[in-house]
Scaffold this motif. Structure first.
Motif, PDB file in Angstrom:
ATOM      1  N   LYS A   1     -58.527 -36.591 -27.313  1.00 27.22           N
ATOM      2  CA  LYS A   1     -58.211 -35.876 -28.809  1.00 27.22           C
ATOM      3  C   LYS A   1     -58.719 -37.090 -29.770  1.00 27.22           C
ATOM      4  O   LYS A   1     -59.140 -36.699 -30.543  1.00 27.22           O
ATOM      5  N   VAL A   2     -57.893 -38.207 -29.682  1.00 29.68           N
ATOM      6  CA  VAL A   2     -57.920 -39.235 -30.579  1.00 29.68           C
ATOM      7  C   VAL A   2     -59.457 -39.588 -30.726  1.00 29.68           C
ATOM      8  O   VAL A   2     -59.851 -40.025 -31.789  1.00 29.68           O
TER       9      VAL A   2
ATOM     10  N   PRO B   1     -52.042 -28.460 -29.058  1.00 24.59           N
ATOM     11  CA  PRO B   1     -51.731 -28.629 -27.496  1.00 24.59           C
ATOM     12  C   PRO B   1     -53.095 -28.637 -26.976  1.00 24.59           C
ATOM     13  O   PRO B   1     -53.060 -29.391 -26.061  1.00 24.59           O
ATOM     14  N   VAL B   2     -54.091 -27.821 -27.229  1.00 27.51           N
ATOM     15  CA  VAL B   2     -55.371 -27.598 -26.662  1.00 27.51           C
ATOM     16  C   VAL B   2     -56.474 -27.879 -27.585  1.00 27.51           C
ATOM     17  O   VAL B   2     -56.450 -27.196 -28.837  1.00 27.51           O
ATOM     18  N   LEU B   3     -57.546 -28.477 -27.138  1.00 22.91           N
ATOM     19  CA  LEU B   3     -58.791 -28.609 -28.099  1.00 22.91           C
ATOM     20  C   LEU B   3     -59.945 -28.080 -27.103  1.00 22.91           C
ATOM     21  O   LEU B   3     -60.116 -28.461 -26.050  1.00 22.91           O
ATOM     22  N   LEU B   4     -60.675 -27.156 -27.683  1.00 25.83           N
ATOM     23  CA  LEU B   4     -61.905 -26.461 -26.808  1.00 25.83           C
ATOM     24  C   LEU B   4     -63.212 -26.721 -27.385  1.00 25.83           C
ATOM     25  O   LEU B   4     -63.099 -26.301 -28.775  1.00 25.83           O
TER      26      LEU B   4
ATOM     27  N   THR C   1     -59.798 -29.903 -23.728  1.00 24.97           N
ATOM     28  CA  THR C   1     -59.339 -31.108 -23.684  1.00 24.97           C
ATOM     29  C   THR C   1     -57.585 -30.939 -24.051  1.00 24.97           C
ATOM     30  O   THR C   1     -57.351 -30.508 -25.150  1.00 24.97           O
ATOM     31  N   ARG C   2     -56.903 -31.678 -23.418  1.00 27.82           N
ATOM     32  CA  ARG C   2     -55.430 -31.645 -23.391  1.00 27.82           C
ATOM     33  C   ARG C   2     -54.940 -33.136 -23.556  1.00 27.82           C
ATOM     34  O   ARG C   2     -53.938 -33.354 -24.309  1.00 27.82           O
ATOM     35  N   LYS C   3     -55.642 -33.918 -23.088  1.00 26.55           N
ATOM     36  CA  LYS C   3     -55.092 -35.266 -23.057  1.00 26.55           C
ATOM     37  C   LYS C   3     -55.358 -35.912 -24.353  1.00 26.55           C
ATOM     38  O   LYS C   3     -56.357 -36.076 -25.008  1.00 26.55           O
TER      39      LYS C   3
END
Length: 245
Positions: A53-54, A70-73, A47-49
């Protein structure tokens, strides 16, 4: 090995992207980790957008690094891919059960740790979010996870913008047993936890929460019986909905 000895959790990140090329290389290299039956029973949602994330943030108790990294995995136990492969090859899969979930979850967590080691070698920082299994349904809904796919780990990832101190660890004698398991005596428990209990920050934590011992912080505030039972029931329901029970 040095990165393991110096490992710290990073919650603050520079406003600098993690390139897709670097991330893909690390994700691919991590796939060399051990896996049950060489089936690789995991999937990773990158997830980058910011808007996604929100939407994921409430599942992780709105911890700031979820939206700031910056990145969520999100690493998932995934028996769907293997099941579909079997069905398309005239095989009869039988992976809609709890044992299969455990195998997939183990694969996913082994992959997660290997990825973490590789990321640190590149100078990246991360935070492992245990909240993933506290609120899995919110994550499933947001990431549109199908049947036989369940999130088990989440990493925030980026370039470190802090240098936190290493956290304490129990001594080797606290968790290594020779030949067979040897149950703990009261004096051993005192010995194992003495250093942790005497740390200045932990003594202050006990004081400001008006508790008698550090253990009470964990049982009465951080990980209560009621919360554990409630989240256990919720996770079991998720396993039912996702086809593992």
């Amino acid at each position: 090995m040095k990165s393991l000895q110096d490992r710290t959790t990073i919650r603050k990140y520079k406003k600098k992207e993690v390139s897709e090329k670097l991330l893909n290389r690390l994700l691919e290299q991590a796939s060399r980790t051990q896996t049950m039956g060489n089936l690789q029973l995991y999937s990773v949602v990158v997830t980058r957008k910011q808007d996604i994330k929100v939407r994921l943030a409430p599942a992780h108790f709105n911890q700031p690094m979820v939206t700031e990294a910056p990145v969520l995995l999100t690493i998932c136990a995934d028996f769907r891919r293997t099941t579909l492969w079997a069905e398309q090859r005239k095989a009869q899969p039988g992976y809609d059960n709890f044992l299969s979930f455990l195998n997939a979850a183990t694969d996913a967590l082994l992959y997660t740790q290997t990825f973490c080691n590789l990321a640190e070698e590149e100078g990246l920082g991360y935070c492992f979010l245990g909240t993933t299994i506290y609120n899995p349904q919110q994550i499933i809904d947001t990431l549109q996870l199908p049947n036989l796919v369940v999130p088990v780990a989440t990493l925030t990832l980026g370039w470190p913008n802090e240098t936190p101190q290493k956290t304490d660890r129990l001594p080797l004698k606290a968790f290594v047993h020779s030949e067979t398991f040897h149950d703990y005596t009261a004096s051993q428990i005192d010995d194992f936890y003495r250093y942790k209990e005497q740390l200045k920050e932990n003594l202050e934590f006990v004081r400001i929460n008006q508790k008698e011992t550090l253990a009470q912080i964990y049982t009465d505030i951080r990980y209560t019986k009621q919360a554990n039972e409630t989240m256990s029931e919720a996770f079991l329901e998720v396993l039912r909905r996702q086809g593992f029970l």
